[in-house]
Design a protein around this motif. Structure first.
Motif, PDB file in Angstrom:
ATOM      1  N   LYS B  82      19.898 -34.214 -15.334  1.00 24.41           N
ATOM      2  CA  LYS B  82      19.656 -35.311 -14.374  1.00 24.41           C
ATOM      3  C   LYS B  82      20.136 -36.627 -14.966  1.00 24.41           C
ATOM      4  CE  LYS B  82      17.002 -33.984 -10.753  1.00 24.41           C
ATOM      5  NZ  LYS B  82      17.910 -33.644  -9.676  1.00 24.41           N
ATOM      6  N   ARG B  83      19.820 -36.794 -16.253  1.00 28.78           N
ATOM      7  CA  ARG B  83      20.181 -38.046 -16.903  1.00 28.78           C
ATOM      8  C   ARG B  83      21.709 -38.191 -16.948  1.00 28.78           C
ATOM      9  NH1 ARG B  83      16.648 -37.498 -20.957  1.00 28.78           N
ATOM     10  NH2 ARG B  83      18.236 -36.735 -22.376  1.00 28.78           N
ATOM     11  N   ALA B  84      22.361 -37.080 -17.265  1.00 31.97           N
ATOM     12  CA  ALA B  84      23.820 -37.124 -17.351  1.00 31.97           C
ATOM     13  C   ALA B  84      24.451 -37.413 -15.995  1.00 31.97           C
ATOM     14  CB  ALA B  84      24.337 -35.787 -17.891  1.00 31.97           C
ATOM     15  N   GLU B  85      23.841 -36.893 -14.939  1.00 32.76           N
ATOM     16  CA  GLU B  85      24.458 -37.005 -13.604  1.00 32.76           C
ATOM     17  C   GLU B  85      24.062 -38.265 -12.848  1.00 32.76           C
ATOM     18  OE1 GLU B  85      24.635 -32.149 -12.862  1.00 32.76           O
ATOM     19  OE2 GLU B  85      23.212 -33.398 -11.737  1.00 32.76           O
ATOM     20  N   LYS B  86      22.818 -38.704 -13.064  1.00 35.00           N
ATOM     21  CA  LYS B  86      22.310 -39.748 -12.151  1.00 35.00           C
ATOM     22  C   LYS B  86      21.952 -41.069 -12.814  1.00 35.00           C
ATOM     23  CE  LYS B  86      20.971 -36.613  -8.619  1.00 35.00           C
ATOM     24  NZ  LYS B  86      20.078 -36.262  -7.561  1.00 35.00           N
ATOM     25  N   ILE B  87      21.961 -41.096 -14.167  1.00 35.56           N
ATOM     26  CA  ILE B  87      21.518 -42.320 -14.842  1.00 35.56           C
ATOM     27  C   ILE B  87      22.619 -42.849 -15.741  1.00 35.56           C
ATOM     28  CG2 ILE B  87      19.835 -43.287 -16.485  1.00 35.56           C
ATOM     29  CD1 ILE B  87      17.859 -41.149 -15.555  1.00 35.56           C
ATOM     30  N   GLY B  88      22.751 -44.144 -15.783  1.00 33.72           N
ATOM     31  CA  GLY B  88      23.617 -44.788 -16.757  1.00 33.72           C
ATOM     32  C   GLY B  88      22.777 -45.704 -17.620  1.00 33.72           C
ATOM     33  N   PHE B  89      23.122 -45.754 -18.929  1.00 31.37           N
ATOM     34  CA  PHE B  89      22.371 -46.614 -19.847  1.00 31.37           C
ATOM     35  C   PHE B  89      23.288 -47.658 -20.464  1.00 31.37           C
ATOM     36  CE2 PHE B  89      19.378 -43.025 -20.095  1.00 31.37           C
ATOM     37  CZ  PHE B  89      18.164 -43.682 -20.070  1.00 31.37           C
ATOM     38  N   VAL B  90      22.759 -48.876 -20.573  1.00 28.88           N
ATOM     39  CA  VAL B  90      23.451 -49.907 -21.353  1.00 28.88           C
ATOM     40  C   VAL B  90      22.405 -50.519 -22.285  1.00 28.88           C
ATOM     41  CG1 VAL B  90      24.814 -52.021 -21.303  1.00 28.88           C
ATOM     42  CG2 VAL B  90      24.914 -50.468 -19.381  1.00 28.88           C
ATOM     43  N   PHE B  91      22.801 -50.636 -23.562  1.00 26.81           N
ATOM     44  CA  PHE B  91      21.864 -51.183 -24.543  1.00 26.81           C
ATOM     45  C   PHE B  91      22.440 -52.446 -25.176  1.00 26.81           C
ATOM     46  CE2 PHE B  91      21.055 -46.654 -24.249  1.00 26.81           C
ATOM     47  CZ  PHE B  91      19.673 -46.607 -24.126  1.00 26.81           C
ATOM     48  N   GLN B  92      21.553 -53.182 -25.792  1.00 27.99           N
ATOM     49  CA  GLN B  92      21.984 -54.408 -26.466  1.00 27.99           C
ATOM     50  C   GLN B  92      22.985 -54.082 -27.596  1.00 27.99           C
ATOM     51  OE1 GLN B  92      18.686 -56.604 -28.099  1.00 27.99           O
ATOM     52  NE2 GLN B  92      19.987 -58.169 -29.018  1.00 27.99           N
ATOM     53  N   GLN B  93      22.738 -52.933 -28.295  1.00 29.68           N
ATOM     54  CA  GLN B  93      23.569 -52.594 -29.471  1.00 29.68           C
ATOM     55  C   GLN B  93      24.835 -51.819 -29.093  1.00 29.68           C
ATOM     56  OE1 GLN B  93      22.946 -53.737 -32.334  1.00 29.68           O
ATOM     57  NE2 GLN B  93      20.816 -54.380 -32.212  1.00 29.68           N
ATOM     58  N   GLU B 148      33.880 -57.293 -25.253  1.00 27.16           N
ATOM     59  CA  GLU B 148      34.664 -56.116 -24.856  1.00 27.16           C
ATOM     60  C   GLU B 148      33.865 -54.837 -25.105  1.00 27.16           C
ATOM     61  OE1 GLU B 148      39.263 -57.614 -25.620  1.00 27.16           O
ATOM     62  OE2 GLU B 148      38.039 -56.997 -27.322  1.00 27.16           O
ATOM     63  N   ARG B 149      33.144 -54.822 -26.196  1.00 27.96           N
ATOM     64  CA  ARG B 149      32.350 -53.620 -26.516  1.00 27.96           C
ATOM     65  C   ARG B 149      31.291 -53.381 -25.429  1.00 27.96           C
ATOM     66  NH1 ARG B 149      30.991 -54.360 -32.870  1.00 27.96           N
ATOM     67  NH2 ARG B 149      32.942 -55.405 -33.273  1.00 27.96           N
ATOM     68  N   GLN B 150      30.657 -54.483 -25.010  1.00 31.32           N
ATOM     69  CA  GLN B 150      29.617 -54.294 -24.001  1.00 31.32           C
ATOM     70  C   GLN B 150      30.235 -53.856 -22.670  1.00 31.32           C
ATOM     71  OE1 GLN B 150      26.888 -53.248 -23.697  1.00 31.32           O
ATOM     72  NE2 GLN B 150      25.338 -54.881 -23.874  1.00 31.32           N
ATOM     73  N   ARG B 151      31.450 -54.323 -22.404  1.00 32.53           N
ATOM     74  CA  ARG B 151      32.101 -53.899 -21.163  1.00 32.53           C
ATOM     75  C   ARG B 151      32.452 -52.395 -21.245  1.00 32.53           C
ATOM     76  NH1 ARG B 151      36.851 -57.834 -20.567  1.00 32.53           N
ATOM     77  NH2 ARG B 151      36.057 -58.934 -22.390  1.00 32.53           N
ATOM     78  N   VAL B 152      32.854 -51.955 -22.447  1.00 33.01           N
ATOM     79  CA  VAL B 152      33.122 -50.510 -22.636  1.00 33.01           C
ATOM     80  C   VAL B 152      31.825 -49.716 -22.422  1.00 33.01           C
ATOM     81  CG1 VAL B 152      33.832 -48.717 -24.279  1.00 33.01           C
ATOM     82  CG2 VAL B 152      35.042 -50.893 -24.224  1.00 33.01           C
ATOM     83  N   ALA B 153      30.727 -50.242 -22.997  1.00 32.53           N
ATOM     84  CA  ALA B 153      29.435 -49.545 -22.844  1.00 32.53           C
ATOM     85  C   ALA B 153      29.041 -49.482 -21.376  1.00 32.53           C
ATOM     86  CB  ALA B 153      28.367 -50.254 -23.661  1.00 32.53           C
ATOM     87  N   LEU B 154      29.341 -50.537 -20.635  1.00 29.09           N
ATOM     88  CA  LEU B 154      29.015 -50.573 -19.205  1.00 29.09           C
ATOM     89  C   LEU B 154      29.885 -49.564 -18.436  1.00 29.09           C
ATOM     90  CD1 LEU B 154      27.304 -51.925 -17.020  1.00 29.09           C
ATOM     91  CD2 LEU B 154      29.050 -53.710 -16.841  1.00 29.09           C
ATOM     92  N   PRO B 170      21.198 -56.236 -22.019  1.00 27.95           N
ATOM     93  CA  PRO B 170      22.656 -56.009 -22.071  1.00 27.95           C
ATOM     94  C   PRO B 170      23.436 -57.243 -22.504  1.00 27.95           C
ATOM     95  CG  PRO B 170      21.935 -56.271 -19.796  1.00 27.95           C
ATOM     96  CD  PRO B 170      20.698 -56.234 -20.627  1.00 27.95           C
ATOM     97  N   THR B 171      22.802 -58.400 -22.432  1.00 30.58           N
ATOM     98  CA  THR B 171      23.527 -59.619 -22.809  1.00 30.58           C
ATOM     99  C   THR B 171      22.996 -60.208 -24.108  1.00 30.58           C
ATOM    100  OG1 THR B 171      21.984 -60.934 -21.470  1.00 30.58           O
ATOM    101  CG2 THR B 171      24.008 -60.208 -20.396  1.00 30.58           C
ATOM    102  N   GLY B 172      22.135 -59.468 -24.753  1.00 33.62           N
ATOM    103  CA  GLY B 172      21.446 -59.968 -25.950  1.00 33.62           C
ATOM    104  C   GLY B 172      22.375 -60.386 -27.065  1.00 33.62           C
ATOM    105  N   ASN B 173      23.540 -59.736 -27.166  1.00 40.17           N
ATOM    106  CA  ASN B 173      24.470 -60.053 -28.262  1.00 40.17           C
ATOM    107  C   ASN B 173      25.674 -60.847 -27.777  1.00 40.17           C
ATOM    108  OD1 ASN B 173      23.158 -58.940 -30.453  1.00 40.17           O
ATOM    109  ND2 ASN B 173      23.942 -56.883 -30.041  1.00 40.17           N
ATOM    110  N   LEU B 174      25.630 -61.302 -26.544  1.00 41.50           N
ATOM    111  CA  LEU B 174      26.835 -61.905 -25.969  1.00 41.50           C
ATOM    112  C   LEU B 174      26.696 -63.426 -25.813  1.00 41.50           C
ATOM    113  CD1 LEU B 174      27.580 -59.323 -23.103  1.00 41.50           C
ATOM    114  CD2 LEU B 174      28.374 -59.300 -25.474  1.00 41.50           C
ATOM    115  N   ASP B 175      27.838 -64.113 -25.861  1.00 40.78           N
ATOM    116  CA  ASP B 175      27.829 -65.547 -25.565  1.00 40.78           C
ATOM    117  C   ASP B 175      27.685 -65.728 -24.056  1.00 40.78           C
ATOM    118  OD1 ASP B 175      30.371 -65.204 -24.356  1.00 40.78           O
ATOM    119  OD2 ASP B 175      31.343 -65.405 -26.309  1.00 40.78           O
TER     120      ASP B 175
END
Lengths: 443, 227
Positions: B82-93, B148-154, B170-175
């Motif tokens: 279910k997680r693989a099919e229906k959920i997306g995760f983005v983390f600060q790291q 760019e890394r966070q955009r890849v993670a997204l 998701p924006t914790g490490n970003l300007d």
């Protein structure tokens, strides 16, 4: 916007394993190296032992051959010593009385000279060094002394024993030398009492001879003998074409052959009788058997020594292989544990985005298996090579397949992956069972 | 309703078996096209809520319905699926895989969902173009800027076209510029019909959310409707 002209990536577990190995190649290399050492230790020690065994066997064969030659030489020395003790068989006319022979010191009945050739040309194996003799006690008027006059023609060649003969059918080492034409050999007693030396001229019953040599004292009637060529003796004694005895040396290869000679001579010369000087024959057989036994004892002792050495080497090799396998397993365990610690967050995110436990397990076990396969191949090749090198065995001589057997290579190829999977299993299970929530909440 | 969380309690056992309450009777619903933000200070229970909502952490009490399926009534394997099919995760790291390029990073969830296909690869390339990463397609994460890394993670979180996106700081490490770009992409996902649960301590994010929950000590203090 869609990108174009890019190579499609192969997205699967195998891709992850390959990329991670490339990324962390030093970890992979040290892991492979430790497994190579274990595998090479295993294969190498077996090849080394086998090579050592073959090389030792080769040396042993060589040594055995040398020893055998030495023993043959020793046997030959014994044979010569025994031969120098003189003839041990006497063939006489069947009618000859032994008491008369004993009292006269010579036989009074005769055999034909051709009789000796009948034996020589037969396939009889038990007699050698045949010596026809015509011997009688006479009064040597010229010197006013009684002597034994012996006519000899030298040893008759026994053709069934060609190794004793030269190309001219003469004996290489005769017991008694032929007396040259016109010459005479003297016993020491005669020579001393008559003051005769080699080169002096003597006259025996009207026949002139030059003294050829003087034999050393033997303490037998030989000391009172004069040896002349057979035909001259036959002429002097008036016994043309006759002899009164055949001396011979019984060839004894084993004691059980004693006595066989009588039957064999009887079959060729039914009118003859044979006397064996059994103590001499038995001594000769005993000496030969003792030389042979000594030979066997030396070889057996050497074989036992080699066997003990080999057992000790096997014990050491087994211990070494065990240490290598244990060390390698611990090292792989540590490497994978370290790898898991480094990749904790990667494992966490993979689990979060839907990777199953078995997929994480596949990543780590796949890596271990790959490490093992590579190490198995390198370990087998290097182990076989080092084993051959250190054993000193020459594959061209022993045969490569005798040194490096297929089952050992198959075992070696399996050993490294099994070792890597066994050592890597527990850490891999730990990695797969990591709780992604714990990892991800650490941020 | 894409996500329905009701009556969630969660405590952690710390030293001397003294329980620390992380969530206290938390309920929340997110529908299609909604971006819901949970705002609060560090340690207030935001990440715990997100992990429980994402099927990664068992609650002590309560239920989590994802597309009408209670995530904790099914097996671990089914939950992974279910997680693989229906959920997306983005983390600060970001948690990008360091040894593969960004195209492969974006496609990596397809291994878990066993969904790799040429059309999925097309979608990955499309996301790369959409997130202005085309010039970085063969670069590895270490060669990218943090934005760019966070955009890849997204992009990785969106590759399987999830029903819902969970974003933890998701924006914790970003300007500010990059934070704005990332939040716009997240908003776009919601506008296109996706659901988003975004947890952050950054109060400025509220303006992108349809609803914002204030959280303290494991409970919602207030609920602000931004529309």
């Amino acid at each position: 916007m869609t990108l174009k002209n890019d190579q499609s990536p192969k997205i699967n577990i195998w891709m992850i394993i390959k990329r991670e190995l490339k990324h962390k190649k030093y970890g992979f290399i040290t892991g492979v190296l430790s497994l190579v050492i274990a595998t090479a230790g295993f294969v190498g020690s077996i090849v080394l032992l086998k090579g050592d065994e073959l090389a030792t066997e080769q040396l042993f064969i060589e040594k055995e051959r040398e020893l055998r030659e030495e023993m043959l030489q020793l046997e030959d020395d014994y044979r010569v010593i025994m031969r120098n003790m003189g003839y041990n068989v006497l063939i006489l006319n069947k009618e000859q009385s032994l008491s008369e022979l004993e009292s006269n010191g010579y036989a009074s009945t005769y055999l034909n000279y051709e009789d000796v050739w009948k034996i020589a040309e037969s396939d009889m194996k038990t007699l050698n060094h045949l010596m026809p003799v015509l011997q009688e006690k006479i009064y040597w008027e010229e010197m006013n002394i009684e002597i034994f006059l012996s006519g000899i023609r030298g040893q008759v060649p026994v053709y069934s024993k060609p190794r004793h003969l030269t190309d001219d059918d003469e004996y290489r080492s005769p017991i008694m030398e032929r007396v040259p034409e016109g010459k005479a050999d003297l016993g020491e007693e005669i020579a001393v009492s008559l003051n005769l030396r080699p080169g002096d001229i003597i006259n025996v019953k009207g026949e002139k001879f030059e003294v050829n040599r003087v034999y050393a004292r033997r303490g037998t009637r030989d000391d009172m003998s004069v040896w002349v060529p057979l035909d001259k003796a036959q002429s002097i004694l008036g016994r043309p074409g006759l002899i009164n005895g055949i001396l011979a040396l019984e060839c004894v290869c084993a004691t059980e052959m004693l006595g066989q000679v009588k039957e064999e001579v009887a079959a060729i010369l039914p009118h003859a009788q044979v006397f064996e000087f059994s103590s001499l024959i038995a001594a000769r057989a005993d000496v030969r058997q003792r030389a042979s036994k000594l030979h066997e004892e030396i070889i057996s002792a050497e074989r036992l020594h080699q066997m003990e050495l080999r057992e000790e080497k096997e014990r050491l090799a087994s211990l070494l292989v065990l240490v290598l396998i244990f060390g390698s397993s611990v090292w792989i365990f540590v490497l994978i544990m370290n790898n898991i610690r480094e990749r904790k967050h990667e494992i966490g995110i993979l689990r979060a985005i839907g990777f199953r436990r078995h997929q994480v397990l596949q990543i780590f076990l796949g890596k271990s298996a790959l490490m093992g396969i590579v190490a198995g191949i390198i370990g087998c090749i290097s182990g076989a090579w080092l084993g051959i090198l250190w054993s000193g065995a020459d594959p061209a001589y022993t045969g490569f397949e005798n040194l490096v057997s297929l089952p050992v290579i198959i075992l070696g190829l399996f050993l490294a992956p099994v070792l890597a999977l066994t050592a890597g299993f527990l850490p891999s299970v730990m990695a797969a069972n990591q709780d992604p929530a714990n990892i991800l909440s650490e941020q | 309703m894409v996500l329905s969380i009701s009556g969630i309690n969660k405590s952690y056992k710390k030293v001397k078996n003294e329980a620390v309450k992380a969530l206290d009777n938390v309920s929340l619903e997110i529908d299609q096209g909604e971006l819901v933000a949970v705002n609060g200070p560090s340690g207030c229970g935001k990440t715990t809520l997100l992990l429980i909502a994402g099927g990664l952490l068992y609650p002590d009490q309560g239920e989590v319905l994802l597309d009408n399926t209670n995530l904790y009534d099914i097996s671990a394997n089914e939950r992974d699926k279910k997680r693989a099919e229906k959920i997306g995760f983005v983390f600060q790291q970001f948690y990008l895989v360091p040894y593969i390029n960004i195209l492969e990073n974006i496609l990596i969830p397809s291994i878990g969902s066993n969904s790799y296909s040429s059309s999925l690869e097309k979608r990955a390339r499309s996301l790369i173009g959409q997130f202005n990463l085309s010039h970085r397609i063969h670069h590895k994460p270490g060669e990218l800027s943090t934005g760019e890394r966070q955009r890849v993670a997204l992009a990785r979180a969106l590759i399987n076209e999830p029903k819902i996106l969970f974003a933890d700081e998701p924006t914790g490490n970003l300007d500010d510029d990059n934070a704005g770009i990332v939040l716009n992409y997240i908003s776009d996902f919601a506008k296109e019909g996706g659901a988003v649960l975004l947890v952050t301590h950054d109060g400025r994010i509220g303006k992108h959310a349809h609803r914002t929950y204030k959280m303290k000590d494991g409970s919602f203090l207030s609920n602000t409707l931004n529309v």
